[in-house]
Design an enzyme around this catalytic site. Structure first.
Site, PDB file in Angstrom:
ATOM      1  N   SER A  50       0.841  -1.196   0.000  1.00 24.79           N
ATOM      2  CA  SER A  50       0.000   0.000   0.000  1.00 24.79           C
ATOM      3  C   SER A  50       0.875   1.244   0.000  1.00 24.79           C
ATOM      4  O   SER A  50       2.100   1.159   0.111  1.00 24.79           O
ATOM      5  CB  SER A  50      -0.923   0.013   1.239  1.00 24.79           C
ATOM      6  OG  SER A  50      -0.159   0.169   2.423  1.00 24.79           O
ATOM      7  N   ILE A  52       3.095   4.511  -0.423  1.00 21.70           N
ATOM      8  CA  ILE A  52       4.233   4.910  -1.250  1.00 21.70           C
ATOM      9  C   ILE A  52       4.954   3.687  -1.813  1.00 21.70           C
ATOM     10  O   ILE A  52       5.399   3.693  -2.963  1.00 21.70           O
ATOM     11  CB  ILE A  52       5.172   5.815  -0.434  1.00 21.70           C
ATOM     12  CG1 ILE A  52       4.506   7.188  -0.270  1.00 21.70           C
ATOM     13  CG2 ILE A  52       6.538   5.971  -1.103  1.00 21.70           C
ATOM     14  CD1 ILE A  52       5.105   8.052   0.799  1.00 21.70           C
ATOM     15  N   SER A 175      11.685  10.719   6.526  1.00 17.73           N
ATOM     16  CA  SER A 175      10.623  11.695   6.755  1.00 17.73           C
ATOM     17  C   SER A 175      11.230  13.023   7.146  1.00 17.73           C
ATOM     18  O   SER A 175      12.265  13.065   7.820  1.00 17.73           O
ATOM     19  CB  SER A 175       9.697  11.208   7.873  1.00 17.73           C
ATOM     20  OG  SER A 175       8.871  12.251   8.329  1.00 17.73           O
ATOM     21  N   TYR A 201       9.189   7.957  16.131  1.00 19.43           N
ATOM     22  CA  TYR A 201       9.250   7.758  14.674  1.00 19.43           C
ATOM     23  C   TYR A 201      10.247   8.735  14.049  1.00 19.43           C
ATOM     24  O   TYR A 201      11.080   8.354  13.220  1.00 19.43           O
ATOM     25  CB  TYR A 201       7.859   7.965  14.091  1.00 19.43           C
ATOM     26  CG  TYR A 201       7.750   7.864  12.593  1.00 19.43           C
ATOM     27  CD1 TYR A 201       7.650   6.635  11.955  1.00 19.43           C
ATOM     28  CD2 TYR A 201       7.721   9.014  11.801  1.00 19.43           C
ATOM     29  CE1 TYR A 201       7.530   6.542  10.576  1.00 19.43           C
ATOM     30  CE2 TYR A 201       7.598   8.942  10.426  1.00 19.43           C
ATOM     31  CZ  TYR A 201       7.509   7.705   9.814  1.00 19.43           C
ATOM     32  OH  TYR A 201       7.393   7.617   8.442  1.00 19.43           O
ATOM     33  N   LYS A 205      13.716   8.024  12.002  1.00 17.11           N
ATOM     34  CA  LYS A 205      13.984   8.558  10.674  1.00 17.11           C
ATOM     35  C   LYS A 205      15.310   9.327  10.644  1.00 17.11           C
ATOM     36  O   LYS A 205      16.001   9.335   9.619  1.00 17.11           O
ATOM     37  CB  LYS A 205      12.814   9.434  10.210  1.00 17.11           C
ATOM     38  CG  LYS A 205      11.524   8.632  10.005  1.00 17.11           C
ATOM     39  CD  LYS A 205      11.720   7.535   8.973  1.00 17.11           C
ATOM     40  CE  LYS A 205      10.545   6.635   8.797  1.00 17.11           C
ATOM     41  NZ  LYS A 205      10.731   5.636   7.731  1.00 17.11           N
ATOM     42  N   THR A 234      -1.709   8.485   2.708  1.00 20.40           N
ATOM     43  CA  THR A 234      -1.491   7.041   2.687  1.00 20.40           C
ATOM     44  C   THR A 234      -2.263   6.383   3.835  1.00 20.40           C
ATOM     45  O   THR A 234      -2.612   7.047   4.816  1.00 20.40           O
ATOM     46  CB  THR A 234       0.007   6.712   2.857  1.00 20.40           C
ATOM     47  OG1 THR A 234       0.417   7.125   4.168  1.00 20.40           O
ATOM     48  CG2 THR A 234       0.857   7.415   1.807  1.00 20.40           C
TER      49      THR A 234
END
Length: 323
Positions: A50, A52, A175, A201, A205, A234
């Site tokens: 799913s 990207i 990100s 997160y 990244k 997304t």
């Protein structure tokens, strides 16, 4: 200074990371860069069922590439594979069911893959943002296990395969959130203090950016890059950041727009004219630190990250079946 970094990042994002930012940047793209035939080249895309990952896999398939989809959920992955084959007419689409948060599973997969396939381009796209501290069956914090350790193990395990090929590339989907984080090697599994999934997160990244820079130094025959897809609509954004999604949904990029730079980095000859190890946004290298943000790390911290991840990876390799 954390409030400053967050404020600057968000204002920057409103301007650049949304759909209008992509539309503005794309006026300067050269369409010929991605009008290429990559038949005979092999691409591996993680998290490809799913978002990207699927959008990038589909565009590579349109250009004739052999695409290996690495996904955690077999049912959703089968649907994605069928959609890609139907829409592109490319039959060379292969599915591998692997949980990137499970290091033993990654090692087992990589060893088998190396014996059966060639690989020209690895796209590390799989990721997660778990908002409450959750441990895997191996006792690893799930965001770290997926975003950082999983990316590290898969890449290092496949480096020998990539080294065999001309024009080998590794692309990692990061990100812009990492711009608010300084590398913190003292608490890689976020066990101290209040747990904030968004910031964990973002720290992961940042770690991916450091990994890319370190790999680029160590493996000169492979072109490494890391990229920010912008803020795209997304399934992961909808489920992990529902408040953000509700506020921004009318301005978010499409999945294809988010994947555009991944595809450009994977297939274009222009991408590899630029130095290895850079951070990209909308087909351009961009800084990895905001002005005045104090997010630069000592080199010894970056080297320590690599050492710690290598220790983790070898621990799980030694207990992996078949190795």
């Amino acid at each position: 200074m954390s409030w400053y970094r967050n404020a600057v990042w968000f204002v920057k994002g409103l301007r650049e990371y949304t759909r209008s930012g992509y539309e503005s940047a794309s006026r300067h793209f050269n369409p010929a860069d991605v009008e290429v035939n990559v038949s005979g080249r092999s691409f591996l895309v993680t998290g490809a069922n799913s978002g990207i990952g699927k959008a990038a896999a589909k565009e590579i398939a349109r250009r004739g590439g052999t695409v290996h989809l690495v996904c955690r959920n077999k049912e959703r992955a089968e649907v994605a594979k069928g959609e890609i084959v139907t829409e592109t007419g490319n039959q060379n689409i292969f599915l591998h069911v692997v949980d990137i948060s499970n290091p033993k599973e990654i090692w087992k997969f990589a060893e088998k893959f190396k014996n059966e396939h060639k690989l020209n381009v690895l796209i590390n796209n799989a990721g997660c943002m778990v908002n409450n501290r959750e441990l895997t069956e191996d006792g690893l914090e799930k965001n770290f296990a997926t975003n950082t350790l999983g990316t590290y193990i898969l890449t290092t395990a496949l480096l020998p395969l990539l080294e065999k090929e001309a024009d080998a590339r590794v692309i990692t989907v990061s990100s812009g959130g990492m711009l608010v984080q300084k590398l913190n090697i003292s608490d890689l599994q976020s066990g101290n203090g209040t747990f904030d999934g968004t910031m964990v997160y973002a720290q992961n990244k940042r770690q991916q950016v450091v990994l890319t820079e370190q790999w680029a130094k160590a493996h000169r025959n492979i072109h490494f890059s890391v990229m920010h897809p912008g803020w795209a609509d997304t399934p992961a954004v909808r489920s992990s950041m529902p408040d953000f999604y509700q506020k921004m949904k009318n301005t978010l990029r499409t999945e294809a727009q988010g994947a555009d730079t991944v595809v450009w980095l994977a297939v274009s000859s222009e991408a590899i004219k630029l130095p290895s190890g850079l951070f990209f946004q909308d087909r351009q290298p961009v800084p990895t630190h905001l002005p005045l943000a104090s997010t630069h790390s000592p080199l010894e911290d970056e080297e320590k990250l690599m050492e710690v991840l290598e220790e983790f990876s070898q621990k799980f390799k030694s207990t992996s079946p078949g190795t």
